[in-house]
Design an enzyme around this catalytic site. Structure first.
Site, PDB file in Angstrom:
ATOM      1  CG  ASN A 210      69.700   4.819  15.672  1.00 45.59           C
ATOM      2  OD1 ASN A 210      70.257   3.611  15.972  1.00 45.59           O
ATOM      3  ND2 ASN A 210      70.612   5.748  15.071  1.00 45.59           N
ATOM      4  CG  ASP A 308      75.726  11.560   3.943  1.00 42.26           C
ATOM      5  OD1 ASP A 308      76.192  10.402   3.743  1.00 42.26           O
ATOM      6  OD2 ASP A 308      74.727  11.774   3.136  1.00 42.26           O
ATOM      7  CB  ILE A 309      79.642   8.708   7.402  1.00 44.12           C
ATOM      8  CG1 ILE A 309      79.802   9.454   8.819  1.00 44.12           C
ATOM      9  CG2 ILE A 309      81.043   7.659   7.361  1.00 44.12           C
ATOM     10  CD1 ILE A 309      79.566   8.735  10.073  1.00 44.12           C
ATOM     11  CG  LEU A 310      77.390   5.707   1.974  1.00 43.43           C
ATOM     12  CD1 LEU A 310      78.510   4.800   2.063  1.00 43.43           C
ATOM     13  CD2 LEU A 310      75.791   5.060   2.236  1.00 43.43           C
TER      14      LEU A 310
END
Length: 404
Positions: A210, A308-310
């Site tokens: 991105n 999902d890291i967070l």
């Protein structure tokens, strides 16, 4: 650590004989790592040339409010947003009086009204003028408004008088400028910050990524280190220097980033500002993919979700105070609030990346912070470095409240 390192200082030069000291002051500020831009009043130009200060600062000197080239981009507003500190040295009796009255008839007084940065003045005038009741009242009024007074000092003056009114020497002024940034409010706090994009390989030469530059995450790491935190910065592929006293870990993919974060636990505060790819190719081709004449004009990639890291870190038994980022192009506050609740966060920073002035790769940012009660706190557009300091102060205050 040099507290002026990479700070943006506007030096305002008023029309007094002490303007000759401004040249040495520019040198002292730059020696401590500050980026200095000079704004001169008409009177200041009578005592020292703009060319001298341009050569010493390494930046063009700003002179006129109604400069057609500068004002095409609202020059005084850009300068006001750019500054981390506005230091006026020398500040004459006339200039102090105009600041008290809120006059905006030149570039310097106008940007003082427009900036949200700290403002400091270094008075320089004849001892009788300094002692006059009007000047003393103006000095008190400026201090009540939060404007710092650096000096004056006592001594012999150019007119032959002796007394209060001399501008402080350049070395002391530079030290006092540095003191404006003295903050060790996070001493001992272990902070883990993620930054930049991730890259998900398709084959040995192609990948999904991105537009994130990592600038906001790196600015947060620098601001946190300045405040005394022990900072670990886990970053995707970016081209940015490592902030001083920050432990940097470089990763590539989302799974790499998660592994690095888990290895860096436990921590007290997690700030997840990285733009992590939600999906990755299910299979990474061992060789460069070639055009297949039988497949028409398309190429089908099967994608699978990344971890999902967070959410993963925010659900740990040793869960840190967790701050997420939401980069959205529409329904900013609604989507950010939903993310805060679904990921069990304490705060979320909402960014409108559809705005080209504050989106990816921009030098500026503007954001809103939403807490667990869904209260919104707005931070207006300014440099990412300044936004980072404001966010770190806000997080520190909320962390203290959380611990209590």
């Amino acid at each position: 650590m040099q507290r002026l390192y990479r700070k943006r200082v506007i030096l305002g030069v008023g029309g007094g004989i002490a303007a000759y000291k401004s040249a040495e002051l520019v040198r002292r500020l730059r020696d401590q790592g500050a980026d200095v831009r000079v704004v001169m009043t008409k009177g200041g130009r009578e005592f020292i040339t703009p060319l001298t200060l341009q050569a010493l600062s390494g930046n063009p000197v700003h002179l006129d409010l109604l400069d057609p080239a500068a004002e095409a981009a609202m020059g005084h507003i850009e300068l006001a947003r750019w500054a981390d500190l506005v230091l006026i040295a020398p500040a004459t009796a006339d200039l102090m009086a105009r600041l008290v009255q809120g006059v905006a008839d030149d570039l310097l007084t106008t940007l003082v009204l427009a900036t949200d940065a700290p403002v400091a003045v270094a008075p320089a005038m004849n001892q009788a003028m300094w002692g006059d009741a009007a000047t003393q009242a103006n000095a008190i009024a400026l201090q009540k408004r939060g404007i710092r007074l650096f000096g004056p000092a006592a001594g012999s003056q150019a007119c032959g008088d002796v007394g209060m009114g001399r501008m402080l020497e350049a070395e002391e002024l530079a030290q006092r400028a540095a003191d404006c940034f003295e903050s060790r409010a996070l001493d001992g706090v272990r902070m883990l910050i993620t930054a930049g994009p991730t890259q998900e390989n398709i084959d040995p030469v192609r990948y999904i990524t991105n537009h994130s530059s990592g600038k906001m995450g790196f600015a947060l790491a620098e601001a946190a280190a300045e405040a005394g935190a022990q900072v670990t910065l886990v970053t995707g592929p970016v081209h940015l220097p490592t902030p001083d006293r920050v432990n940097r870990i470089d990763v590539v993919s989302a799974r790499d980033m998660l592994a690095a974060c888990e290895a860096s636990m436990p921590c007290d505060v997690l700030i997840a500002s990285a733009a992590v790819a939600d999906y990755r190719p299910e299979v990474i081709a061992p060789h460069k993919l070639k055009k297949d004449p039988t497949s028409g004009d398309g190429l089908l990639l099967q994608l699978v979700r990344n971890p999902d890291i967070l959410a993963t870190l925010a659900q740990r038994p040793d869960r840190p105070f967790s701050v997420g980022f939401a980069a959205e192009t529409e329904n900013l506050i609604e989507y950010a609030a939903r993310k805060l609740q679904s990921k069990n966060l304490d705060l979320i920073v909402a960014n409108d990346v559809a705005n080209p002035n504050i989106g990816f790769n921009s030098e500026d940012n503007a954001c809103s912070v939403i807490d667990r009660e869904l209260h919104e706190t707005r931070f207006p557009q300014t440099s990412k470095a300044k936004i980072a300091r404001q966010l770190i102060d806000f997080i520190r205050e909320r962390l203290t409240r959380h611990q209590d």
